[in-house]
Design a protein around this motif. Structure first.
Motif, PDB file in Angstrom:
ATOM      1  N   TYR A   1       0.824  -1.210   0.000  1.00 32.37           N
ATOM      2  CA  TYR A   1       0.000   0.000   0.000  1.00 32.37           C
ATOM      3  C   TYR A   1       0.851   1.250   0.000  1.00 32.37           C
ATOM      4  O   TYR A   1       0.583   2.212  -0.739  1.00 32.37           O
TER       5      TYR A   1
ATOM      6  N   ARG B   1       3.907   1.634  -1.075  1.00 29.81           N
ATOM      7  CA  ARG B   1       4.567   1.791  -2.375  1.00 29.81           C
ATOM      8  C   ARG B   1       3.577   2.328  -3.399  1.00 29.81           C
ATOM      9  O   ARG B   1       3.884   3.260  -4.158  1.00 29.81           O
ATOM     10  N   SER B   2       2.386   1.753  -3.405  1.00 24.24           N
ATOM     11  CA  SER B   2       1.380   2.170  -4.386  1.00 24.24           C
ATOM     12  C   SER B   2       1.018   3.632  -4.192  1.00 24.24           C
ATOM     13  O   SER B   2       0.926   4.398  -5.166  1.00 24.24           O
ATOM     14  N   ILE B   3       0.809   4.041  -2.925  1.00 22.42           N
ATOM     15  CA  ILE B   3       0.386   5.417  -2.666  1.00 22.42           C
ATOM     16  C   ILE B   3       1.498   6.396  -3.029  1.00 22.42           C
ATOM     17  O   ILE B   3       1.256   7.433  -3.659  1.00 22.42           O
TER      18      ILE B   3
ATOM     19  N   ASP C   1       3.864   5.936  -5.227  1.00 23.32           N
ATOM     20  CA  ASP C   1       3.949   5.963  -6.693  1.00 23.32           C
ATOM     21  C   ASP C   1       2.830   6.840  -7.267  1.00 23.32           C
ATOM     22  O   ASP C   1       3.044   7.607  -8.218  1.00 23.32           O
ATOM     23  N   TYR C   2       1.644   6.698  -6.667  1.00 20.22           N
ATOM     24  CA  TYR C   2       0.489   7.484  -7.135  1.00 20.22           C
ATOM     25  C   TYR C   2       0.785   8.977  -7.002  1.00 20.22           C
ATOM     26  O   TYR C   2       0.553   9.753  -7.935  1.00 20.22           O
ATOM     27  N   PHE C   3       1.340   9.354  -5.852  1.00 26.34           N
ATOM     28  CA  PHE C   3       1.626  10.776  -5.636  1.00 26.34           C
ATOM     29  C   PHE C   3       2.722  11.262  -6.577  1.00 26.34           C
ATOM     30  O   PHE C   3       2.668  12.401  -7.061  1.00 26.34           O
TER      31      PHE C   3
END
Lengths: 203, 243
Positions: free
Chosen positions: B78, B80-82, B84-86
Motif C-alpha cells: 500500500y 509503495r502504491s500510494i 507511486d500514485y503521488f
C-alpha cells in the motif's frame, strides 16, 4: 574439546556447488542438489543438474596484475531444473549463488524420498494461486480528500477513485476481460492467526 | 564543537536578527547536523564487553510469523502504491504547468541545435575524409604497381644468379670423381706425394720441417731420452689423481 560457537548463526550449511560437482562422475549431471536455506519451507526445493560449465574471467574487468577473488574462483555455471517449494519453476542457469557454501547433495537412493516424485520426473509447474486486480481502494481519509478535490474541480461523476497498485514481485495481474479473484483493500484483511485478534472489541 | 552546535546556531540566529523576527515556538530550524554525531570509528572493532555476547534471536510461533509477514507485505504494497500514485500526480502537475512547458521547449530547441551542429560537423569531416581516402587509395594503387614491377625485376636477378651458379657447377663437375674414373683418381693420388709438414715465416719463406734426405725418404735422428722432471711443466705428463 567440544567446540562452542558464538556470534550470529550463519544461514549457510554445506559446500559450494563446484566442491560437490567437481568430485562427481560427469560433473554430477542428473544428480539432485539442494540449497540448505530452502529447507525451511515445508515443501521440498531442489535442483537437478543438466549441464555444468566453468566461468571464464574474460567477461570481467581485467586488472594488472590480475586480481583473482576467491568467490570468483569458487563460482561455476550450471543449467538446472529448478523446483521451489514443491513446484517446477523451469530451467535456469545457476551462476551467481554457486559460491555460497550452502549446497547439499542428495544420495541417489534417497532422491525419490526427498523429491516426492519418481526418478527422472518433475512435479507440476508453478501456477499463481490468485488473479490480482490492477487497482485497489484508497485509504478512507485519502479517498475523501480526493473526492473533495474532484468535486472542487467539478470532475466528480460519482465514480469511486481507485489506486493503481504497483506490484514488485511477479504476480498474475488480471488482463482485460478477466475478473480478479481477490480485492485489494486498505483494511486488515482475513487474518491467518485469528487468536491474535480475539481481545479486540468491535463497536 | 558539534555538541555546542545548537547554542552556536542559536547565537548566530540572534546575531542575524532571526530571533526577533520569529517567535520561540516557531523558530528557525536549529537542528544541528544529525548525521555527524560523534561515534566510535569503525576500525575500533567490537567492544570487549560485547565481544562474546550471543545475540538472542527472537523466534515467533509459525502462525504469528505468517500473520506478521502478511500484514507487513500488505503495508509495504500500500505504501509503495500510494507513493507511486503521488509521484505520478506530481509529475502530471509539473508537466501541465507553463514553466515546465517552457523548460521542455527550451530543452527541445537546444537538442535540435545540438543535432544540427553535429550534422554540420559530420558533413564537413566527411568531405575532408573522402578526399583523404581517395588520395590514400591512389597512393596505394601506385605503390602496389611499383611493388609488382620491383618484384619482377628482383625475380629476374634471382634467376640470373641461379643460372650463374648452375654454370659454375657444370664447369666444376668435369673434375669430379665418378665411379668410372675412381681407379684412375686413386692411382694419381698414390703417385703424387705431398708434404704439408712445413712452416712459413713472415716474409713468406718456406721451411720444410721434416727430416728428409735428397731422395725424399725420411731420415729421423735418434731420439734422446730426457728426464721428465727436467722438462717444462707443459710437457710433463698429467699427475695421477689419488681418488
Amino acid at each position: 574439546m567440544p567446540y562452542e560457537f558464538y556470534g550470529k548463526a550463519t544461514p549457510y550449511c554445506g559446500k559450494a556447488l563446484w566442491e560437490i560437482l567437481g568430485n562427481l562422475k560427469n560433473h554430477g549431471v542428473g544428480r539432485i542438489v539442494v540449497r540448505n536455506q530452502f529447507k525451511r519451507y515445508p515443501e521440498p526445493s531442489w535442483y537437478r543438474i543438466l549441464k555444468v560449465e566453468g566461468l571464464s574471467p574474460e567477461g570481467r574487468i581485467q586488472a594488472c596484475p590480475p586480481v583473482i577473488e576467491l568467490d570468483e574462483v569458487r563460482r561455476v555455471r550450471a543449467l538446472v531444473d529448478s523446483v521451489f517449494r514443491g513446484t517446477y519453476r523451469g530451467q535456469e542457469w545457476l551462476a551467481w549463488p554457486t559460491f555460497k557454501p550452502d549446497f547439499n547433495l542428495i544420495p541417489k537412493e534417497e532422491e525419490e524420498a526427498y523429491t516426492k516424485v519418481k526418478a527422472g520426473e518433475l512435479p507440476k509447474s508453478f501456477e499463481f494461486s490468485s488473479i490480482l486486480p490492477t487497482h485497489g481502494e484508497f485509504p478512507p481519509l485519502l479517498r475523501e480528500l480526493l473526492i473533495r478535490d474532484l468535486k472542487a474541480q467539478g470532475t466528480y461523476n460519482g465514480e469511486e477513485p481507485m489506486l493503481p497498485i504497483s506490484f514488485k514481485n511477479p504476480v498474475r495481474v488480471a488482463q482485460e476481460g478477466e475478473a480478479p479473484t481477490v480485492r485489494i483493500t486498505p483494511g486488515l484483511g482475513t487474518p491467518v492467526c485469528p487468536r491474535l485478534y480475539d481481545n479486540i472489541k468491535k463497536n | 564543537m558539534l555538541r555546542s552546535g545548537k547554542t552556536l546556531l542559536k547565537k548566530s540566529a540572534f546575531v542575524i536578527g532571526l530571533d526577533s523576527v520569529s517567535s520561540p515556538q516557531n523558530a528557525v530550524c536549529i537542528q544541528p547536523s544529525r548525521g555527524l554525531r560523534p561515534r566510535k570509528p569503525a576500525y575500533s572493532g567490537i567492544a570487549k564487553t560485547k565481544l562474546f555476547r550471543i545475540p538472542k534471536q527472537t523466534v515467533h510461533p509459525p502462525d504469528e510469523a505468517k500473520e506478521m509477514q502478511r500484514i507487513a507485505n500488505h503495508y509495504r504494497l500500500y505504501i509503495r502504491s500510494i507513493s507511486d500514485y503521488f509521484v505520478q500526480v506530481n509529475r502530471s502537475h509539473a508537466v501541465g504547468s507553463q514553466e515546465a512547458g517552457k523548460e521542455v521547449e527550451k530543452r527541445e530547441a537546444e537538442w535540435q541545435d545540438c543535432l544540427m551542429r553535429n550534422k554540420q560537423w559530420n558533413d564537413s569531416i566527411a568531405l575532408s575524409r573522402n578526399e583523404r581516402l581517395l588520395k590514400e587509395r591512389t597512393n596505394k594503387q601506385e605503390e602496389i604497381s611499383q611493388r609488382i614491377l620491383d618484384e619482377a625485376k628482383q625475380q629476374e636477378l634471382r634467376l640470373q644468379a641461379i643460372e650463374e651458379i648452375v654454370r659454375i657447377e657444370k664447369e666444376n663437375s668435369k673434375s669430379y670423381i665418378t665411379p668410372e674414373n675412381i681407379d684412375q683418381a686413386i692411382a694419381e693420388a698414390l703417385e703424387s706425394k705431398r708434404d704439408f709438414n712445413y712452416a712459413i715465416d713472415l716474409k713468406g719463406y718456406k721451411f720444410v720441417g721434416r727430416y728428409v734426405d735428397a731422395t725424399g725418404c725420411e731420415d729421423l735422428p735418434d731420439v734422446e731420452e730426457s728426464d721428465e722432471d727436467s722438462l717444462p711443466s707443459l710437457f710433463q705428463s698429467a699427475p695421477v689423481s689419488s681418488s
